[in-house]
Design a protein around this motif. Sequence first.
Motif, PDB file in Angstrom:
ATOM      1  N   VAL A   1      42.587  21.524  71.574  1.00 37.30           N
ATOM      2  CA  VAL A   1      43.815  20.746  71.670  1.00 37.30           C
ATOM      3  C   VAL A   1      43.442  19.318  72.040  1.00 37.30           C
ATOM      4  N   THR A   2      44.072  18.348  71.360  1.00 43.52           N
ATOM      5  CA  THR A   2      43.833  16.937  71.679  1.00 43.52           C
ATOM      6  C   THR A   2      45.164  16.213  71.814  1.00 43.52           C
ATOM      7  N   ARG A   3      45.160  15.158  72.653  1.00 44.19           N
ATOM      8  CA  ARG A   3      46.300  14.244  72.775  1.00 44.19           C
ATOM      9  C   ARG A   3      45.792  12.844  72.509  1.00 44.19           C
ATOM     10  N   GLY A   4      46.317  12.222  71.465  1.00 39.64           N
ATOM     11  CA  GLY A   4      45.844  10.885  71.114  1.00 39.64           C
ATOM     12  C   GLY A   4      44.369  10.854  70.809  1.00 39.64           C
ATOM     13  N   GLY A   5      43.832  11.960  70.320  1.00 39.50           N
ATOM     14  CA  GLY A   5      42.413  12.046  69.992  1.00 39.50           C
ATOM     15  C   GLY A   5      41.529  12.476  71.141  1.00 39.50           C
ATOM     16  N   ASP A   6      42.081  12.528  72.351  1.00 44.61           N
ATOM     17  CA  ASP A   6      41.300  12.941  73.516  1.00 44.61           C
ATOM     18  C   ASP A   6      41.470  14.439  73.756  1.00 44.61           C
ATOM     19  N   PRO A   7      40.401  15.144  74.100  1.00 46.34           N
ATOM     20  CA  PRO A   7      40.507  16.587  74.303  1.00 46.34           C
ATOM     21  C   PRO A   7      41.365  16.938  75.511  1.00 46.34           C
ATOM     22  N   VAL A   8      42.163  17.990  75.358  1.00 49.76           N
ATOM     23  CA  VAL A   8      42.955  18.554  76.452  1.00 49.76           C
ATOM     24  C   VAL A   8      42.262  19.841  76.869  1.00 49.76           C
ATOM     25  N   HIS A   9      41.848  19.902  78.113  1.00 58.39           N
ATOM     26  CA  HIS A   9      41.087  21.052  78.594  1.00 58.39           C
ATOM     27  C   HIS A   9      42.039  22.114  79.139  1.00 58.39           C
ATOM     28  N   LEU A  10      42.208  23.181  78.370  1.00 56.76           N
ATOM     29  CA  LEU A  10      43.086  24.275  78.755  1.00 56.76           C
ATOM     30  C   LEU A  10      42.262  25.474  79.186  1.00 56.76           C
ATOM     31  N   THR A  11      42.778  26.220  80.157  1.00 60.98           N
ATOM     32  CA  THR A  11      42.148  27.480  80.515  1.00 60.98           C
ATOM     33  C   THR A  11      42.408  28.492  79.402  1.00 60.98           C
TER      34      THR A  11
END
Length: 235
Positions: free
Chosen positions: A143-153
């Motif tokens: 998952v990314t927001r604005g190209g930055d990774p979103v670290h999900l459990t």
Amino acid sequence: MTRILVVEDDAPLRDAVATSLRAHGYAATEAGTAEEAIALAGHDLPDLVLLDLSLPGADGFHALERLRTFTEIPVVVLTVRDAKDDKIRALDGGADDYVVKPFDLDELLARLRAALRRRPDGEAAETVIAVGDLEIDRARGRVTRGGDPVHLTPTELRLLDLLVTSDGRLLTYAQVTAHLHTLTRRDVDQGTLRVFVAQLRKKLGDDAADPRLIVTHHGLGYRWIAGDSPDDQSL
């Protein structure tokens, strides 16, 4: 031509199985790890996956769980593990058949044909979902927001996948907790679920007071609105 993805960490055995499949008219691709298998399945969309359980790193159970988040193509387990608990876990997790090594090639081919006859019709599920600056790659679990990774459990990722594949339907607390219990084999109560949803909202940049992704129906459950206006929250 029917395409089969062979997932096996033993390279000589993987090559032998793939060669035998090609000799019987199948197009065979190969993967040696769970992550490689998930990426290939999401990109190439094979007609069937032949899956070993004893893979390096993430095992075959993990691969099966991830596959079932975005595709219903048949999965036939081919493994040396013959314990009843492993068979039950694989079949409950979405496997269509379970074959124990060593195996007879003619029997394996017959089981593959049977599984292929049961494969679902219709288009494959969408593997990449974009909502504004949010991009969800279901096949790769990224998952990314604005190209930055979103670290999900892992639990947050499973919860997100359940929401985005719900087609905007209300998911009751009972449905969500039961789903998470099936995947994680851990009991999840409503209080814990609320914590998971709050953490997920925060990471995705969603606001419970003015939602663009997840709407709470108090006393009932949650609904994924995928950026649509939540003004009408009637059921």
